[in-house]
Each structure stands twice: as structure tokens, then as C-alpha cells.
Scaffold this active site. Structure first.
Site, PDB file in Angstrom:
ATOM      1  N   SER A  33       0.798  -1.237   0.000  1.00 13.88           N
ATOM      2  CA  SER A  33       0.000   0.000   0.000  1.00 13.88           C
ATOM      3  C   SER A  33       0.825   1.278   0.000  1.00 13.88           C
ATOM      4  CB  SER A  33      -0.931   0.033   1.216  1.00 13.88           C
ATOM      5  OG  SER A  33      -2.003  -0.832   1.011  1.00 13.88           O
ATOM      6  N   LYS A  50       0.502   3.389  -2.986  1.00 15.39           N
ATOM      7  CA  LYS A  50      -0.683   4.222  -3.242  1.00 15.39           C
ATOM      8  C   LYS A  50      -0.346   5.721  -3.190  1.00 15.39           C
ATOM      9  CE  LYS A  50      -3.789   0.727  -1.233  1.00 15.39           C
ATOM     10  NZ  LYS A  50      -4.460   0.322   0.035  1.00 15.39           N
ATOM     11  N   TYR A  85      -3.015  -2.344 -10.599  1.00  9.25           N
ATOM     12  CA  TYR A  85      -2.996  -2.174  -9.132  1.00  9.25           C
ATOM     13  C   TYR A  85      -2.142  -3.250  -8.442  1.00  9.25           C
ATOM     14  CZ  TYR A  85      -4.645  -2.181  -4.308  1.00  9.25           C
ATOM     15  OH  TYR A  85      -4.681  -2.184  -2.927  1.00  9.25           O
ATOM     16  N   TYR A 108      -5.105   3.862   7.961  1.00 11.96           N
ATOM     17  CA  TYR A 108      -6.473   3.352   8.009  1.00 11.96           C
ATOM     18  C   TYR A 108      -7.110   3.610   9.374  1.00 11.96           C
ATOM     19  CZ  TYR A 108      -4.096   1.299   4.130  1.00 11.96           C
ATOM     20  OH  TYR A 108      -3.328   1.148   3.017  1.00 11.96           O
ATOM     21  N   VAL A 139       1.173  -3.834   3.829  1.00 14.44           N
ATOM     22  CA  VAL A 139       1.078  -5.147   4.484  1.00 14.44           C
ATOM     23  C   VAL A 139       2.332  -5.996   4.296  1.00 14.44           C
ATOM     24  CG1 VAL A 139      -1.442  -5.405   4.647  1.00 14.44           C
ATOM     25  CG2 VAL A 139      -0.249  -6.144   2.570  1.00 14.44           C
TER      26      VAL A 139
HETATM   27  O1  DON Z   1      -4.834  -4.585  -1.956  1.00 13.94           O
HETATM   28  C1  DON Z   1      -4.288  -5.129  -0.999  1.00 13.94           C
HETATM   29  O2  DON Z   1      -4.933  -5.712  -0.137  1.00 13.94           O
HETATM   30  C2  DON Z   1      -2.776  -5.093  -0.919  1.00 13.94           C
HETATM   31  N1  DON Z   1      -2.208  -5.164  -2.220  1.00 13.94           N
HETATM   32  C3  DON Z   1      -2.296  -3.844  -0.233  1.00 13.94           C
HETATM   33  C4  DON Z   1      -2.874  -3.651   1.152  1.00 13.94           C
HETATM   34  C5  DON Z   1      -1.979  -2.925   2.086  1.00 13.94           C
HETATM   35  O3  DON Z   1      -0.786  -2.892   1.948  1.00 13.94           O
HETATM   36  C6  DON Z   1      -2.644  -2.314   3.275  1.00 13.94           C
HETATM   37  N2  DON Z   1      -1.686  -1.640   4.129  1.00 13.94           N
HETATM   38  N3  DON Z   1      -1.373  -1.743   5.256  1.00 13.94           N
END
Ligand code: DON
Length: 304
Positions: free
Chosen positions: A64, A67, A189, A240, A258
Site C-alpha cells: 500500500s 498508493k 494495481y 487506516y 502489508v
Molecule cells: O490490496 C491489498 O490488499 C494489498 N495489495 C495492499 C494492502 C496494504 O498494503 C494495506 N496496508 N497496510
């Protein structure tokens, strides 16, 4: 003058003594293979001095954190039009929740939750001739580092299991807030999330957000107003449903992923990245949060 190297060395020592290291994300199967014992930290100051400790040169999946980079590219391409399709309010929900999206008629709360980032990905797919290639070039140029690349195995792993993101993209499409095909947008994405970087590379890129939109070579990528907006969104939405806690404990704009990475910055002063793959219940790196809390407490440096 603060001795950043001593501070980072002490943080690394404290991290290596930590028994409770959190849980590795396993909903993307490829991420589950990483050793929970890794910990790295890298800091670059405004004079471009680099300081590091631990596994700061190991590559990991930035997830993430990407982003913020797609938002930055979208802002420089279409400016304030971005905000017609995505809002700028914290959601107070986990990154992958969909309930607010339906309640709010397909306008995601902010660009850092998954549905918001999927809208930004859609903007880039529309704007760029070769989206994956052009975005990668943008990132490499800011970093001044040609070695950065996508991890195809991680991207494919998420494609196979990204059911919630498919649900989000379809919901966006049903509200008319996705112009391209779901598969095409999600392919972009999943690739942006799969970018592999180390802590040093992350700070070298996010330097641009602490340095008025200018990279380490003094080339300008963003206006002052765009940098203000991006840093404000990182502060209010970067973690978040733990954004309040991060502001309370650390006091810096930042972004987590993550894969266990966190990058944070103090405008005009420094940019720091940590990596420890064990996550807390909110999906943010457990030791990364502790490390950054120690950094801003020990140095007495924060935006507040
Ligand atoms: O879309 C997702 O679930 C993952 N590619 C990215 C989520 C993420 O890194 C949330 N951050 N803490």
C-alpha cells in the site's frame, strides 16, 4: 545536532530484543514466505546524509505504500480533477472494507484505502500510454535508481487471491466510477503493490514529499500545494483505522504496507523508512510503529 546514527542503532537493538513481532500477512500467499525476524531502518536528512541499521538493504513488497506514489503521479497528470472521483476523509475502517463505498455511492473516502487506490489506478490506466512501464519509470526517476522493479510472483499471487479487490472494482464500476475494464485496472494495481524496494530506496523516493516536491537531484515533481495535500492525506488516512494512533504515538505523516514497510517524514528535516514484516491487528507493522514512536520521542522531532 542530533546523532541520527546512534538513535537508529539503539532502535535496531530494541527491535532485536522484541519477542512479540506480530503476524505476517498471509492473505497474499507469497508474502507469507518472509521471515518475521527481519528489521531494518533507514533515514535520510535534509542535507541528504544517509543513516541505517539492521536489514535496511533487504528488498520487500511495498504494497500500500505504492498508493502514495500513484496518487502523486495522478495529481501531476490531472491535478485537482482527482477529487471529483475520490474524497479526502479518513475512513476509520480497515483498508479493504467496502461498506462505506456502497453507502457513499461509489466515491471512496480517500485515495489510500483500497477502493480509492483502485480509482487512482483507473486514472493512470486512462492517462498513460503504457501504464505499468510509465509508472515504473516515474518511480525510478524520482529515486534516481534504475534497479527498482515489480515482483511478478507477488503480483500474480495477489491476482489469484484478491477477491475483495475484485469486489471493490466491480462495485466502483457499478457506480460508474471505473472507466476501464476491471481486469486491466486490477492488473495495474496488483503490479504497483508488488514493487520491491528496501528501506533506503523508499526514503530516497519519499524525500520528494519532505523536500517541497523536489527529488534529491533538485528536479521538481509536485507543486507545494500538491505536496501539502499528499502529506495531509498521509497523516489522516495513511494507517487506516490506526491513523489516529499513529499521529498520537509518532506524530508524522506516513504510509504503511502489508509487506511490513512504513515510511514517514518530517517536512524539511528527514524521511525515514522501517521494515518489519510482522503486523498488528490493524495490518500495520508492529515493530515499525514502535521504532518510529521511539525515533520521534528520543529526538523530540515531530510535526507537533
Ligand atoms: O490490496 C491489498 O490488499 C494489498 N495489495 C495492499 C494492502 C496494504 O498494503 C494495506 N496496508 N497496510
Amino acid at each position: 545536532m542530533i546523532d541520527f546514527q546512534s538513535v537508529l542503532t539503539a532502535i535496531n537493538e530494541a527491535a532485536s530484543n522484541e519477542k512479540e513481532r506480530g503476524e505476517i500477512a498471509d492473505y497474499i500467499p507469497e508474502l507469507a514466505k518472509v521471515d518475521v525476524n527481519n528489521f531494518g531502518i533507514h533515514l535520510i536528512d535534509s542535507q541528504q546524509n544517509d543513516y541505517a541499521a539492521g536489514d535496511s538493504n533487504e528488498l520487500f513488497s511495498i504494497q500500500s505504500i505504492s498508493k502514495v506514489l500513484t496518487l502523486s503521479m495522478a495529481l501531476s497528470l490531472i491535478g485537482e480533477n482527482v477529487w471529483e472521483r475520490v474524497d479526502v476523509e479518513p475512513s476509520g475502517d480497515p483498508f479493504n472494507h467496502l461498506s462505506l463505498l456502497e453507502l457513499e455511492n461509489g466515491i471512496p473516502r480517500n485515495p489510500l484505502i483500497n477502493p480509492g487506490a483502485i480509482v487512482i489506478a483507473d486514472i493512470l490506466v486512462s492517462q498513460l500510454e503504457n501504464p505499468k512501464e510509465d509508472f515504473l519509470t516515474y518511480v525510478k526517476n524520482i529515486a534516481n535508481d534504475n534497479t527498482i522493479n515489480y515482483d511478478e510472483t507477488v503480483a500474480l499471487s495477489e491476482k489469484k487471491t484478491g477477491f475483495r479487490n475484485f469486489a471493490a472494482a466491480n462495485l466502483l464500476k457499478s457506480y460508474g466510477n471505473l472507466n476501464n475494464e476491471v481486469d486491466v485496472v486490477l492488473d495495474f494495481y496488483f503490479h504497483q503493490c508488488s514493487l520491491a524496494m528496501n528501506c533506503a530506496q523508499l526514503t530516497h523516493i519519499f524525500y520528494v514529499f519532505m523536500n517541497h516536491g523536489k527529488c534529491r537531484r533538485n528536479k521538481s515533481y509536485l507543486t507545494l500545494s500538491q505536496v501539502k495535500r499528499i502529506n495531509a492525506i498521509m497523516l489522516t488516512c495513511g494507517f487506516y483505522d490506526e491513523a489516529g494512533e499513529f499521529a498520537f504515538e509518532v506524530g508524522l505523516p506516513g504510509k504503511s504496507g502489508v509487506g511490513g514497510g512504513i515510511v514517514a517524514l518530517l517536512p524539511n528535516k528527514f524521511c525515514v523508512a522501517t521494515w518489519s514484516p510482522g503486523l498488528n491487528a490493524k495490518g500495520n507493522s508492529k515493530l515499525g510503529m514502535l521504532a518510529l514512536e521511539k525515533l520521534t520521542t528520543d529526538t523530540e522531532l515531530s510535526i507537533f
